[in-house]
Design a protein around this motif. Structure first.
Motif, PDB file in Angstrom:
ATOM      1  N   MET A   1     -29.117   9.326 -22.233  1.00 13.74           N
ATOM      2  CA  MET A   1     -28.681   9.085 -23.603  1.00 13.74           C
ATOM      3  C   MET A   1     -27.221   8.671 -23.601  1.00 13.74           C
ATOM      4  N   SER A   2     -26.891   7.672 -24.361  1.00 11.04           N
ATOM      5  CA  SER A   2     -25.520   7.196 -24.443  1.00 11.04           C
ATOM      6  C   SER A   2     -24.746   8.008 -25.473  1.00 11.04           C
ATOM      7  N   GLY A   3     -23.811   8.830 -25.044  1.00  4.15           N
ATOM      8  CA  GLY A   3     -22.904   9.515 -25.946  1.00  4.15           C
ATOM      9  C   GLY A   3     -23.514  10.708 -26.644  1.00  4.15           C
ATOM     10  N   PRO A   4     -22.646  11.611 -27.164  1.00  6.07           N
ATOM     11  CA  PRO A   4     -23.106  12.804 -27.866  1.00  6.07           C
ATOM     12  C   PRO A   4     -23.505  12.478 -29.286  1.00  6.07           C
ATOM     13  N   GLY A   5     -24.042  13.466 -29.956  1.00  5.73           N
ATOM     14  CA  GLY A   5     -24.358  13.289 -31.367  1.00  5.73           C
ATOM     15  C   GLY A   5     -25.733  13.790 -31.711  1.00  5.73           C
ATOM     16  N   ALA A   6     -25.973  13.869 -32.989  1.00  3.66           N
ATOM     17  CA  ALA A   6     -27.249  14.364 -33.495  1.00  3.66           C
ATOM     18  C   ALA A   6     -28.241  13.220 -33.676  1.00  3.66           C
ATOM     19  N   THR A   7     -29.451  13.584 -34.061  1.00  2.00           N
ATOM     20  CA  THR A   7     -30.489  12.603 -34.391  1.00  2.00           C
ATOM     21  C   THR A   7     -30.723  12.609 -35.888  1.00  2.00           C
ATOM     22  N   LEU A   8     -30.616  11.454 -36.498  1.00  2.00           N
ATOM     23  CA  LEU A   8     -30.952  11.283 -37.911  1.00  2.00           C
ATOM     24  C   LEU A   8     -32.443  11.018 -38.011  1.00  2.00           C
TER      25      LEU A   8
ATOM     26  N   ALA B   1     -25.838   1.112 -38.850  1.00  2.00           N
ATOM     27  CA  ALA B   1     -26.018   2.217 -37.907  1.00  2.00           C
ATOM     28  C   ALA B   1     -25.369   1.908 -36.563  1.00  2.00           C
ATOM     29  N   ARG B   2     -25.589   0.706 -36.077  1.00  2.00           N
ATOM     30  CA  ARG B   2     -24.981   0.315 -34.799  1.00  2.00           C
ATOM     31  C   ARG B   2     -23.460   0.371 -34.890  1.00  2.00           C
ATOM     32  N   ALA B   3     -22.909  -0.127 -35.972  1.00  2.00           N
ATOM     33  CA  ALA B   3     -21.458  -0.099 -36.144  1.00  2.00           C
ATOM     34  C   ALA B   3     -20.930   1.326 -36.256  1.00  2.00           C
ATOM     35  N   ALA B   4     -21.771   2.254 -36.764  1.00  2.00           N
ATOM     36  CA  ALA B   4     -21.362   3.645 -36.953  1.00  2.00           C
ATOM     37  C   ALA B   4     -21.509   4.476 -35.685  1.00  2.00           C
ATOM     38  N   GLY B   5     -22.036   3.877 -34.605  1.00  2.00           N
ATOM     39  CA  GLY B   5     -22.130   4.599 -33.340  1.00  2.00           C
ATOM     40  C   GLY B   5     -23.528   5.009 -32.922  1.00  2.00           C
ATOM     41  N   VAL B   6     -24.552   4.624 -33.676  1.00  3.67           N
ATOM     42  CA  VAL B   6     -25.925   4.916 -33.261  1.00  3.67           C
ATOM     43  C   VAL B   6     -26.262   4.047 -32.052  1.00  3.67           C
ATOM     44  N   ARG B   7     -26.808   4.673 -31.023  1.00  2.00           N
ATOM     45  CA  ARG B   7     -27.109   3.946 -29.782  1.00  2.00           C
ATOM     46  C   ARG B   7     -28.605   3.813 -29.500  1.00  2.00           C
ATOM     47  N   ARG B   8     -29.397   4.675 -30.146  1.00  2.00           N
ATOM     48  CA  ARG B   8     -30.845   4.597 -29.904  1.00  2.00           C
ATOM     49  C   ARG B   8     -31.589   4.650 -31.233  1.00  2.00           C
ATOM     50  N   ALA B   9     -32.580   3.775 -31.396  1.00  2.00           N
ATOM     51  CA  ALA B   9     -33.403   3.734 -32.604  1.00  2.00           C
ATOM     52  C   ALA B   9     -34.874   3.760 -32.217  1.00  2.00           C
ATOM     53  N   VAL B  10     -35.614   4.637 -32.865  1.00  2.00           N
ATOM     54  CA  VAL B  10     -37.062   4.751 -32.654  1.00  2.00           C
ATOM     55  C   VAL B  10     -37.735   4.471 -33.988  1.00  2.00           C
TER      56      VAL B  10
ATOM     57  N   VAL C   1     -44.682  12.296 -29.249  1.00  2.00           N
ATOM     58  CA  VAL C   1     -44.201  11.095 -28.562  1.00  2.00           C
ATOM     59  C   VAL C   1     -42.831  10.699 -29.104  1.00  2.00           C
ATOM     60  N   ALA C   2     -42.649  10.795 -30.420  1.00  4.36           N
ATOM     61  CA  ALA C   2     -41.365  10.445 -31.021  1.00  4.36           C
ATOM     62  C   ALA C   2     -40.242  11.325 -30.494  1.00  4.36           C
ATOM     63  N   VAL C   3     -40.497  12.613 -30.335  1.00  2.00           N
ATOM     64  CA  VAL C   3     -39.470  13.527 -29.796  1.00  2.00           C
ATOM     65  C   VAL C   3     -39.044  13.090 -28.402  1.00  2.00           C
ATOM     66  N   ARG C   4     -40.009  12.731 -27.584  1.00  2.00           N
ATOM     67  CA  ARG C   4     -39.670  12.278 -26.225  1.00  2.00           C
ATOM     68  C   ARG C   4     -38.916  10.941 -26.279  1.00  2.00           C
ATOM     69  N   ALA C   5     -39.341  10.043 -27.153  1.00  2.00           N
ATOM     70  CA  ALA C   5     -38.684   8.735 -27.260  1.00  2.00           C
ATOM     71  C   ALA C   5     -37.249   8.877 -27.738  1.00  2.00           C
TER      72      ALA C   5
ATOM     73  N   ALA D   1     -35.346  11.894 -27.511  1.00  2.00           N
ATOM     74  CA  ALA D   1     -34.527  12.889 -26.817  1.00  2.00           C
ATOM     75  C   ALA D   1     -34.414  12.717 -25.309  1.00  2.00           C
ATOM     76  N   ASP D   2     -35.373  12.046 -24.672  1.00  2.00           N
ATOM     77  CA  ASP D   2     -35.307  11.926 -23.219  1.00  2.00           C
ATOM     78  C   ASP D   2     -34.087  11.116 -22.789  1.00  2.00           C
ATOM     79  N   VAL D   3     -33.626  11.364 -21.583  1.00  4.54           N
ATOM     80  CA  VAL D   3     -32.435  10.671 -21.075  1.00  4.54           C
ATOM     81  C   VAL D   3     -32.652   9.164 -21.074  1.00  4.54           C
TER      82      VAL D   3
END
Length: 282
Positions: A1-8, A89-98, A174-178, A180-182
């Protein structure tokens, strides 16, 4: 995972969203639970979010590096609001989207298909979940569940076509793995249950489990579309009716190993889901 932070998690009290929140919280992840009413969710930070109110988007995104996306319900062109949000979202620092989409909608197709097509160009870490039709359509607040309760019928334009109906709990797993996984899947994941069933098969299972007779009534495209307009706009109802016609032609007659491959356990059967719902209703 790129960088710290929570999941929205957007749609955090919905069919998959609440299960995704619960799964992430159970694993110790920080979660921002977004919904139109900012409903409190155990273990998560609740925020108000409405696709049609852009002023709610920035606050919801703050502090998150991942996002689980449920498109606006009933929208035929969700890309109009979702793509500007994803750029923000990308500009705000979100790095992964599912993204939650549908097995019936390919990249570039209607509705969420246009968001699907754009996602890899917006985020280096991404996944698109394309579940088959939800088993919960027969047990929750969906129109199928209502007509089953009120009239003992399932109304479709799907004929004898079979569908690999999938449990919302398996979609969420499946969404949780997509999320949260590294390593992000960076893939289009088609999710199904363990077997493909016709709506006659579904009616028979519900009848056997509940003891109440349920039948499948075949409608024409036009009659099914008109039936759906009681709940969704005409254009969206037409799209759903077209999907039923595709089912009749065999488009959803398949199963995949995605749930087992991603979660390490087999997908749940419709009979199990109906038995659990019947037990809760007693």
């Amino acid at each position: 995972m790129s960088g710290p932070g929570a999941t929205l998690v957007i749609g955090a009290t919905g069919t998959t969203g609440r299960r995704v929140v619960a799964g992430l919280v159970a694993e110790g992840h920080q979660v921002t639970a977004a919904g139109r009413r900012a409903t409190p969710v155990p273990g998560a930070r609740a925020v108000r979010f409405d696709w049609d109110e852009p002023e709610t988007h920035g606050g919801a995104l703050a502090g998150n590096s991942r996002v689980y996306l449920v498109p606006p319900v009933g929208a035929s062109h969700p890309e109009a609001v979702m793509l500007p949000f994803l750029r923000q979202a990308r500009a705000a620092g979100v790095r992964r989207a599912v993204l939650l989409s549908s097995s019936a909608i390919p990249a570039g197709g209607p509705a969420a298909g246009r968001v699907h097509q754009a996602l890899p160009g917006l985020f280096e870490e991404w996944a698109v979940l394309r579940p088959s039709w939800f088993m919960q359509n027969f047990t929750g607040s969906h129109s199928h569940a209502r007509t089953i309760r009120e009239d003992g019928v399932i109304l479709t334009a799907a004929g004898d076509g079979r569908v690999g109906f999938v449990d919302a709990a398996d979609i969420a797993a499946v969404a949780v793995r997509a999320v949260a996984d590294v390593r992000a899947p960076c893939a289009d994941l088609v999710l199904t249950g363990p077997q493909a069933l016709s709506h006659d098969d579904v009616a028979a299972i519900i009848t056997e489990v509940t003891g109440r007779p349920v039948t499948h009534r075949r409608l024409t495209f036009e009659r099914f579309r008109d039936h759906l307009t009681a709940e969704v706009p005409l254009e969206y109802a037409g799209m759903l009716a077209e999907m039923d016609h595709a089912i009749a032609a065999g488009a959803e007659d398949r199963t995949t190993d995605t749930v087992r491959r991603i979660t390490g356990r087999p997908p749940r059967s419709l009979r199990t889901v109906v038995e659990e719902e019947a037990a809760r209703s007693r």
